[in-house]
Design an enzyme around this catalytic site. Sequence first.
Site, PDB file in Angstrom:
ATOM      1  N   ASP A   1      41.677  10.976 -48.328  1.00  0.00           N
ATOM      2  CA  ASP A   1      42.021   9.826 -47.496  1.00  0.00           C
ATOM      3  C   ASP A   1      42.576  10.291 -46.145  1.00  0.00           C
ATOM      4  O   ASP A   1      43.751  10.625 -46.017  1.00  0.00           O
ATOM      5  CB  ASP A   1      43.026   8.925 -48.221  1.00  0.00           C
ATOM      6  CG  ASP A   1      43.225   7.586 -47.517  1.00  0.00           C
ATOM      7  OD1 ASP A   1      42.747   7.435 -46.371  1.00  0.00           O
ATOM      8  OD2 ASP A   1      43.853   6.699 -48.118  1.00  0.00           O
TER       9      ASP A   1
ATOM     10  N   VAL B   1      43.620   0.901 -35.040  1.00  0.00           N
ATOM     11  CA  VAL B   1      43.703   1.785 -33.872  1.00  0.00           C
ATOM     12  C   VAL B   1      42.299   2.238 -33.468  1.00  0.00           C
ATOM     13  O   VAL B   1      41.921   2.177 -32.295  1.00  0.00           O
ATOM     14  CB  VAL B   1      44.620   2.996 -34.174  1.00  0.00           C
ATOM     15  CG1 VAL B   1      44.484   4.067 -33.094  1.00  0.00           C
ATOM     16  CG2 VAL B   1      46.069   2.535 -34.287  1.00  0.00           C
TER      17      VAL B   1
ATOM     18  N   LYS C   1      52.825   7.152 -39.350  1.00  0.00           N
ATOM     19  CA  LYS C   1      53.749   6.592 -40.333  1.00  0.00           C
ATOM     20  C   LYS C   1      54.195   7.671 -41.318  1.00  0.00           C
ATOM     21  O   LYS C   1      53.388   8.464 -41.769  1.00  0.00           O
ATOM     22  CB  LYS C   1      53.083   5.448 -41.085  1.00  0.00           C
ATOM     23  CG  LYS C   1      53.105   4.165 -40.285  1.00  0.00           C
ATOM     24  CD  LYS C   1      52.244   3.117 -40.919  1.00  0.00           C
ATOM     25  CE  LYS C   1      50.808   3.517 -40.868  1.00  0.00           C
ATOM     26  NZ  LYS C   1      49.949   2.798 -40.000  1.00  0.00           N
TER      27      LYS C   1
ATOM     28  N   GLU D   1      46.538  -3.736 -30.564  1.00  0.00           N
ATOM     29  CA  GLU D   1      45.710  -3.926 -31.762  1.00  0.00           C
ATOM     30  C   GLU D   1      46.108  -5.192 -32.514  1.00  0.00           C
ATOM     31  O   GLU D   1      47.165  -5.786 -32.241  1.00  0.00           O
ATOM     32  CB  GLU D   1      45.827  -2.709 -32.688  1.00  0.00           C
ATOM     33  CG  GLU D   1      47.228  -2.507 -33.244  1.00  0.00           C
ATOM     34  CD  GLU D   1      47.227  -1.822 -34.599  1.00  0.00           C
ATOM     35  OE1 GLU D   1      46.554  -2.324 -35.521  1.00  0.00           O
ATOM     36  OE2 GLU D   1      47.918  -0.799 -34.742  1.00  0.00           O
TER      37      GLU D   1
ATOM     38  N   ASP E   1      41.170   6.772 -37.586  1.00  0.00           N
ATOM     39  CA  ASP E   1      41.890   6.797 -36.292  1.00  0.00           C
ATOM     40  C   ASP E   1      41.852   8.197 -35.682  1.00  0.00           C
ATOM     41  O   ASP E   1      41.761   8.350 -34.454  1.00  0.00           O
ATOM     42  CB  ASP E   1      43.364   6.400 -36.475  1.00  0.00           C
ATOM     43  CG  ASP E   1      43.551   4.933 -36.847  1.00  0.00           C
ATOM     44  OD1 ASP E   1      42.562   4.177 -36.832  1.00  0.00           O
ATOM     45  OD2 ASP E   1      44.704   4.568 -37.154  1.00  0.00           O
TER      46      ASP E   1
HETATM   47  N1  PSU Z   1      50.937   0.917 -37.965  1.00  0.00           N
HETATM   48  C1  PSU Z   1      51.711  -0.118 -38.330  1.00  0.00           C
HETATM   49  N2  PSU Z   1      51.139  -1.141 -38.980  1.00  0.00           N
HETATM   50  C2  PSU Z   1      49.798  -1.171 -39.223  1.00  0.00           C
HETATM   51  C3  PSU Z   1      48.982  -0.070 -38.815  1.00  0.00           C
HETATM   52  C4  PSU Z   1      49.613   0.933 -38.194  1.00  0.00           C
HETATM   53  O1  PSU Z   1      52.918  -0.117 -38.111  1.00  0.00           O
HETATM   54  O2  PSU Z   1      49.313  -2.151 -39.785  1.00  0.00           O
HETATM   55  C5  PSU Z   1      47.495  -0.116 -39.026  1.00  0.00           C
HETATM   56  C6  PSU Z   1      46.809   0.348 -37.729  1.00  0.00           C
HETATM   57  O3  PSU Z   1      45.884  -0.630 -37.357  1.00  0.00           O
HETATM   58  C7  PSU Z   1      46.116   1.637 -38.103  1.00  0.00           C
HETATM   59  C8  PSU Z   1      45.794   1.358 -39.547  1.00  0.00           C
HETATM   60  O4  PSU Z   1      44.989   1.899 -37.322  1.00  0.00           O
HETATM   61  O5  PSU Z   1      46.992   0.744 -40.029  1.00  0.00           O
HETATM   62  C9  PSU Z   1      45.431   2.610 -40.302  1.00  0.00           C
HETATM   63  O6  PSU Z   1      44.786   2.229 -41.483  1.00  0.00           O
HETATM   64  P1  PSU Z   1      44.074   3.353 -42.380  1.00  0.00           P
HETATM   65  O7  PSU Z   1      45.207   4.228 -42.847  1.00  0.00           O
HETATM   66  O8  PSU Z   1      43.445   2.568 -43.499  1.00  0.00           O
HETATM   67  O9  PSU Z   1      43.085   4.059 -41.519  1.00  0.00           O
HETATM   68 MN    MN Z   2      42.388   5.521 -45.385  1.00  0.00          MN
END
Ligand code: PSU
Ligand code: MN
Length: 298
Positions: free
Chosen positions: A136, A104, A157, A23, A140
């Site tokens: 939220d 992702v 995470k 990604e 993914d």
């Molecule tokens: N994991 C990391 N760094 C990142 C991400 C994940 O260590 O930048 C990114 C990935 O691209 C994941 C996104 O799909 O964060 C998720 O964002 P959101 O929580 O807004 O869906």
């Molecule tokens: Mn989000």
Amino acid sequence: MTPILSPAVQAARDAGRPLVALESTIVTHGMPWPQNVETARAVEETVRAEGAEPATVAVLEGRLHVGLEPEALEALARTEGVMKLSRADFAYALAQGRTGSTTVAATMIAAAMAGIAVFATGGIGGVHRGAETSFDVSADLHELARTDVIVVCAGAKAILDLPKTLEVLETLGVPVIAHGTDRLPAFWSRDGGPEAPLRLDGPEAIAAHQRMRAACGLRGGVLVANPVPEADAIPADEIGRAIETALAEAGAAGIAGKAVTPFLLARMADLTGGRSLTTNIALVKNNARLAARIARSL
Ligand code: PSU
Ligand code: MN
């Protein structure tokens, strides 16, 4: 819509060599310059060293690229104001000639379009803490439910709500496989996560599971959670304090939507004096290695 394959990806595809998708949101929104481009290069090298070809995905001026030339990767890493693309805005960026990195979810879509079965990342998005009021939940998770790609990560995470993330994945029918451990790895930490739904040891077992899914006609993604190497791990109670602080700051600053994850990752790096970033880099490489081995086994 046909993605533009880099010459190296095209050559690997023609020769029937294994491919691993990578990604680009981790490059544009997940790490600061210059660690972002250094990590991206190192991760690509890790995949090559395992005998597979890396295919970093991004939308550049309205074109979907699967495999980036070194100059394109560096230019993307330097660019500010790049869109962070998920399923909802993937086609928008393509139709409007925009530049965007792929999360992702969006990388899974591109990998499926290009016929790439395995994808390595750091951590997936998931159910945020407080989702019962904020709603939220990362797209993914829904992408994992519908798109046929194996995603190798280091767990969700730890800034997220891991038990709720597992609940949603179970509801969506996504196999969550801890690699070589009984607990779900918690990104920066090996400990502290909930019990893992499934466990498999080694790339062969993961490939065999994938073949069985195909034989059963089961569609959708598989999440492989690979623990960060022992030497680079930060104990859960240690990282926990930084997480609490970063979350409180995000709440006070009213950070919402797509900005939440990048904000938290950046604050975590500051609060840990760069240690969370070092761990992040190590775990992505470790995931790239496993993903390449799975791709080879398939
Ligand atoms: N994991 C990391 N760094 C990142 C991400 C994940 O260590 O930048 C990114 C990935 O691209 C994941 C996104 O799909 O964060 C998720 O964002 P959101 O929580 O807004 O869906
Ligand atoms: Mn989000």
